[in-house]
Scaffold this motif. Sequence first.
Motif, mmCIF file in Angstrom:
data_model
loop_
_atom_site.group_PDB
_atom_site.id
_atom_site.type_symbol
_atom_site.label_atom_id
_atom_site.label_comp_id
_atom_site.label_asym_id
_atom_site.label_seq_id
_atom_site.Cartn_x
_atom_site.Cartn_y
_atom_site.Cartn_z
ATOM 1 N N LEU A 31 32.149 41.959 25.934
ATOM 2 C CA LEU A 31 32.069 40.900 26.625
ATOM 3 C C LEU A 31 33.958 40.496 26.362
ATOM 4 O O LEU A 31 34.770 39.096 26.829
ATOM 5 N N LYS A 32 33.430 39.727 24.878
ATOM 6 C CA LYS A 32 34.003 39.232 23.427
ATOM 7 C C LYS A 32 36.040 39.476 24.108
ATOM 8 O O LYS A 32 36.842 39.070 24.205
ATOM 9 N N ARG A 33 36.016 40.509 23.937
ATOM 10 C CA ARG A 33 37.542 41.632 23.684
ATOM 11 C C ARG A 33 37.857 41.439 25.477
ATOM 12 O O ARG A 33 38.906 41.554 25.242
ATOM 13 N N GLN A 34 36.467 42.020 26.145
ATOM 14 C CA GLN A 34 37.407 41.289 27.715
ATOM 15 C C GLN A 34 38.062 40.317 27.981
ATOM 16 O O GLN A 34 38.750 39.909 28.832
ATOM 17 N N ASN A 35 37.040 39.474 27.540
ATOM 18 C CA ASN A 35 37.582 37.702 28.127
ATOM 19 C C ASN A 35 39.319 37.421 27.577
ATOM 20 O O ASN A 35 40.018 37.071 27.992
ATOM 21 N N ARG A 59 35.744 37.344 35.500
ATOM 22 C CA ARG A 59 35.086 37.503 34.107
ATOM 23 C C ARG A 59 33.431 38.050 34.012
ATOM 24 O O ARG A 59 32.916 37.129 35.314
ATOM 25 N N PRO A 60 33.514 38.661 33.587
ATOM 26 C CA PRO A 60 32.014 38.986 33.627
ATOM 27 C C PRO A 60 30.972 37.563 33.988
ATOM 28 O O PRO A 60 31.123 37.021 32.994
ATOM 29 N N VAL A 61 30.125 37.996 34.353
ATOM 30 C CA VAL A 61 28.742 36.677 34.392
ATOM 31 C C VAL A 61 27.566 36.629 33.854
ATOM 32 O O VAL A 61 27.588 37.771 33.925
ATOM 33 N N ALA A 95 33.003 42.793 40.607
ATOM 34 C CA ALA A 95 32.707 43.626 39.228
ATOM 35 C C ALA A 95 32.180 42.752 38.314
ATOM 36 O O ALA A 95 31.422 43.285 37.762
ATOM 37 N N ALA A 96 32.433 41.453 38.008
ATOM 38 C CA ALA A 96 31.901 40.603 37.279
ATOM 39 C C ALA A 96 30.411 40.855 37.722
ATOM 40 O O ALA A 96 29.466 39.888 36.642
ATOM 41 N N HIS A 97 29.596 40.734 39.075
ATOM 42 C CA HIS A 97 28.301 41.073 39.131
ATOM 43 C C HIS A 97 27.704 42.462 38.621
ATOM 44 O O HIS A 97 26.567 42.827 38.429
ATOM 45 N N ARG A 98 28.571 43.260 37.990
ATOM 46 C CA ARG A 98 28.294 44.524 38.318
ATOM 47 C C ARG A 98 28.115 45.776 39.458
ATOM 48 O O ARG A 98 27.216 46.325 39.724
ATOM 49 N N TRP A 99 28.597 45.171 40.677
ATOM 50 C CA TRP A 99 28.734 45.113 42.219
ATOM 51 C C TRP A 99 29.806 46.326 42.399
ATOM 52 O O TRP A 99 30.289 46.694 41.647
ATOM 53 N N GLU A 100 29.336 47.308 44.091
ATOM 54 C CA GLU A 100 30.023 47.995 43.526
ATOM 55 C C GLU A 100 30.588 47.679 45.623
ATOM 56 O O GLU A 100 29.933 47.054 46.692
ATOM 57 N N VAL A 101 31.710 47.908 46.131
ATOM 58 C CA VAL A 101 32.274 47.632 47.146
ATOM 59 C C VAL A 101 32.480 48.724 48.115
ATOM 60 O O VAL A 101 33.628 49.555 47.109
ATOM 61 N N THR A 102 31.911 48.768 49.169
ATOM 62 C CA THR A 102 33.142 50.033 50.324
ATOM 63 C C THR A 102 33.168 49.832 51.743
ATOM 64 O O THR A 102 32.388 48.518 52.171
#
Length: 221
Positions: free
Chosen positions: A1-5, A74-76, A193-200
């Motif tokens: 998470l730190k590296r991604q931020n 950013r990840p929640v 994506a920040a919530h780890r959800w998928e969009v279709t």
Amino acid sequence: LKRQNERLDEFASIVSHDLRSPLNVAKGYLQYVSNQADGSNKQEDDEAISKITAALNRIDSFLEELNALVQQGRPVVSPESLTLSEVARSAWSETNTEDANLRVVGNEPPLSDDIVADHERLLGLFRELYRNAVVHGSPEVTIEVGPLTDGFYVSDDGSGIPENRREDVLRAGVSERRERTGTGLTRVKHIAAAHRWEVTIRGSQPGGNRIEISGVETAGE
């Protein structure tokens, strides 16, 4: 998470440094040209200045939206329990939807279940989906929010997106309208994506769009 931020911060810094600096220089020269125009070709001067201004404003708007994408992607890390139907209606009240109509279906579970999400970003997701339906449909479009087994959907009775374009519109900069920056549905994808959800993206029964958000965690889970 730190590296991604850190990567997101670096990306935002590069964008701001490499694009905002020449943008400010261009605006300065534009003001100089505007002040030096002698009026002999006023119509041509005004037209040129108007086009330059519009182009620079578009760049400026895109940079603002790009930075917003970075923040919303950013990840929640601190989600809260939210009632989905309440957030959907709250976002509607905050959106300039003109003559559009909202219908929230499925007042029984699972739509009435509390979900785990970031409140402000979930509001932003609904606002972007509402605006997208109005802009690409019609001012009188009807928008429906309803439940899925592991999430929810937002559909409309507008003109819809062709099947071969549905993946493209989730990318930044893709828009059917030249005056739009094309980050609306990209922002939806980043928030999801920040919530780890998928969009279709699918077609709705009336012929419009049906945006499905899946992988949503409920408070009970």
